[in-house]
Design a protein around this motif. Structure first.
Motif, PDB file in Angstrom:
ATOM      1  N   ALA A  38       0.806  -1.207  -0.095  1.00  0.00           N
ATOM      2  CA  ALA A  38      -0.042   0.050  -0.029  1.00  0.00           C
ATOM      3  C   ALA A  38       0.972   1.297   0.129  1.00  0.00           C
ATOM      4  CB  ALA A  38      -0.920   0.136   1.109  1.00  0.00           C
ATOM      5  N   GLY A  39       0.525   2.323  -0.793  1.00  0.00           N
ATOM      6  CA  GLY A  39       1.000   3.504  -0.620  1.00  0.00           C
ATOM      7  C   GLY A  39       0.124   4.502   0.058  1.00  0.00           C
ATOM      8  N   LEU A  82       9.203   8.611   3.210  1.00  0.00           N
ATOM      9  CA  LEU A  82       9.448   9.520   2.234  1.00  0.00           C
ATOM     10  C   LEU A  82       9.129  10.852   2.895  1.00  0.00           C
ATOM     11  CD1 LEU A  82       7.896   7.098   0.324  1.00  0.00           C
ATOM     12  CD2 LEU A  82       9.553   8.224  -1.309  1.00  0.00           C
ATOM     13  N   PRO A  83      10.201  11.895   3.132  1.00  0.00           N
ATOM     14  CA  PRO A  83       9.952  13.073   3.556  1.00  0.00           C
ATOM     15  C   PRO A  83       9.203  14.049   2.501  1.00  0.00           C
ATOM     16  CG  PRO A  83      12.057  12.320   4.282  1.00  0.00           C
ATOM     17  CD  PRO A  83      11.568  11.343   3.235  1.00  0.00           C
ATOM     18  N   GLN A  84       8.179  14.727   2.717  1.00  0.00           N
ATOM     19  CA  GLN A  84       7.763  15.647   1.849  1.00  0.00           C
ATOM     20  C   GLN A  84       8.510  16.661   1.446  1.00  0.00           C
ATOM     21  OE1 GLN A  84       3.798  16.847   3.095  1.00  0.00           O
ATOM     22  NE2 GLN A  84       2.980  14.629   3.106  1.00  0.00           N
ATOM     23  N   GLU A 104       4.264   7.389   2.994  1.00  0.00           N
ATOM     24  CA  GLU A 104       4.921   6.089   3.405  1.00  0.00           C
ATOM     25  C   GLU A 104       4.316   5.031   2.296  1.00  0.00           C
ATOM     26  OE1 GLU A 104       2.745   4.226   6.748  1.00  0.00           O
ATOM     27  OE2 GLU A 104       2.590   6.040   7.407  1.00  0.00           O
ATOM     28  N   ILE A 105       5.444   3.809   2.272  1.00  0.00           N
ATOM     29  CA  ILE A 105       5.077   2.569   1.783  1.00  0.00           C
ATOM     30  C   ILE A 105       4.721   1.451   2.768  1.00  0.00           C
ATOM     31  CG2 ILE A 105       5.779   0.887  -0.042  1.00  0.00           C
ATOM     32  CD1 ILE A 105       4.949   3.486  -1.214  1.00  0.00           C
ATOM     33  N   GLU A 149       2.466   9.688  11.865  1.00  0.00           N
ATOM     34  CA  GLU A 149       2.481   9.906  10.357  1.00  0.00           C
ATOM     35  C   GLU A 149       3.769   9.271   9.999  1.00  0.00           C
ATOM     36  OE1 GLU A 149       2.272  13.607   7.343  1.00  0.00           O
ATOM     37  OE2 GLU A 149       3.005  14.185   9.321  1.00  0.00           O
ATOM     38  N   SER A 150       3.705   8.187   9.319  1.00  0.00           N
ATOM     39  CA  SER A 150       4.762   7.427   9.071  1.00  0.00           C
ATOM     40  C   SER A 150       5.625   7.203  10.014  1.00  0.00           C
ATOM     41  CB  SER A 150       5.596   8.180   7.836  1.00  0.00           C
ATOM     42  OG  SER A 150       6.653   7.376   7.550  1.00  0.00           O
TER      43      SER A 150
END
Length: 392
Positions: free
Chosen positions: A256-257, A305-307, A266-267, A282-283
């Protein structure tokens, strides 16, 4: 659907995150780099949000258009036209992230002609998600029969964003459904952690049973039989907006993404009964509360994955099992709607080894899909084009 954000992201560095959850130094893996090319140059779709095949031996492809139509066409680069398989615009509440969101064909579609849709609709002005079964026409294999609509279940959507939207069959024959947390900001009703709520979940149901009307509950669902306290349909929880999910064709691992709030994407690898943390986290970060959020029993993402690196709306993809790009074999290929980057994540025993940027400027990636040969396709929401991977 996702947060469809128009943004110029020139100047952001390439992102690579690896080894469990925390970010590492950027890297572009030229060995796994790919070309992204038009798969069907003569075709155009209106805001495509999903692509799949019926696994019926015909190798036709089906594309969902966000407003409420499904189109079918032959899987050939020279294909010059698609046909309208089904039009349910009058039923679909479309706008923003709401609309026709997901499709899955029954594993025995070749015999029974069943397929399942996930879409938002309005009843007496109130938005809800509908999971509905349809059947192909008995006269034309390229037309569905709208009169065969059978509602499995519906549930309320308090806001028009964070609807999730994916529907996929696992090799167990059960239907998996991704749901967002209900929208607004920060999951105000804490749906993600509420095991009695439909929202913020991966659901799993048995479409071949009618013990709950038009579906049943798999006996090994984590809360099966616990009708008073928890929702029996829940398979996993603690998710914010898992817009796209997929099964690995070889291992049957569920990926899931999950679209983040305002700091991280996050993945996840989804397991039965798993709690993925939202809105506690959050992640990898505490979210509510901002510290000491109590991480015991929560499952960390495979990839964080940091925004700040440019990814703002992750689009889950597939583990690549095709033959066109051998370098990608066994890697999880996914993208980001905002940055337009394409990634390949290498894992071992459920842990991230290396995540690489394999293409840039792919466009607004709304979804991925596969054909019967497990080749991977990419839906570009804005241009209406379907892209595919090729060797550089």
């Amino acid at each position: 659907m996702k947060r469809f954000i128009q943004s110029s992201l020139a100047g952001f560095a390439l992102l690579v995150t690896c080894n469990a959850s925390r970010p590492h130094e950027p890297r572009q893996d030229t060995a796994a780099a790919v070309k992204v090319v038009e798969a069907f140059p003569r075709l155009h779709f209106n805001n495509p949000v999903d692509l799949t095949h019926a696994n019926d031996g015909t190798d036709r492809l089906f594309v969902l258009e966000h407003e409420g139509t499904i189109r079918v066409f032959e899987n050939a680069a020279t294909t010059g036209a698609s046909k309208e398989f089904l039009n349910i615009k009058k039923l679909v509440s479309y706008g923003g992230e709401a609309g026709l969101l997901g499709i899955a064909f029954h594993p025995d579609y070749k015999r029974n002609g069943y397929f399942f849709l996930n879409y938002t609709t309005k009843v007496s002005g109130k938005l809800e998600t509908a999971i509905v079964r349809y059947q192909v026409s008995g006269k034309d294999p390229n037309r569905a029969d709208p009169a065969t609509a059978t509602v499995l279940f519906t549930f309320d959507q308090p806001y028009d964003n964070h609807n999730g939207g994916a529907v996929k069959f696992g090799k167990d024959g059960y239907l998996y459904i991704s749901t967002g947390d209900g929208g607004s900001w920060g999951d105000p009703s804490n749906n993600g952690q509420n095991k009695s709520a439909w929202l913020g979940k991966i659901l799993r149901v048995d479409v071949n049973s009618k013990t709950k009307g038009n579906y049943g509950i798999p006996a090994d669902n984590p809360f099966a039989g616990n009708k008073e306290e928890f929702r029996e349909e829940v398979y996993a929880y603690g998710l914010r907006n898992p817009w796209r999910i997929s099964f690995d064709e070889t291992t049957n691992t569920l990926w899931a993404g999950d679209v983040g709030q305002n700091k991280r994407e996050e993945i996840d690898i989804i397991v039965k009964g798993g709690n993925y943390g939202w809105r506690l986290k959050e992640s990898v970060d505490c979210y509510n509360p901002k510290s000491d959020c109590g991480t015991e029993g929560l499952i960390d993402p495979v990839l964080d994955l940091p925004q700040a690196n440019g990814e703002h709306s992750i689009t889950g993809g597939y583990v690549y099992r095709g033959k066109a790009v051998p370098a990608l074999e066994g890697k999880y290929v996914f993208g980001d709607y905002v940055s337009g980057r394409l990634f390949a994540l290498e894992t071992r025993d459920g842990k991230a080894i290396q995540n690489s940027v394999i293409a840039e400027g792919v466009g607004q990636i709304s979804a991925f899909g596969t054909d019967q040969s497990n080749e991977l396709y990419i839906c570009n929401y804005t241009t209406g084009k379907i892209m595919k991977l090729a060797r550089p």
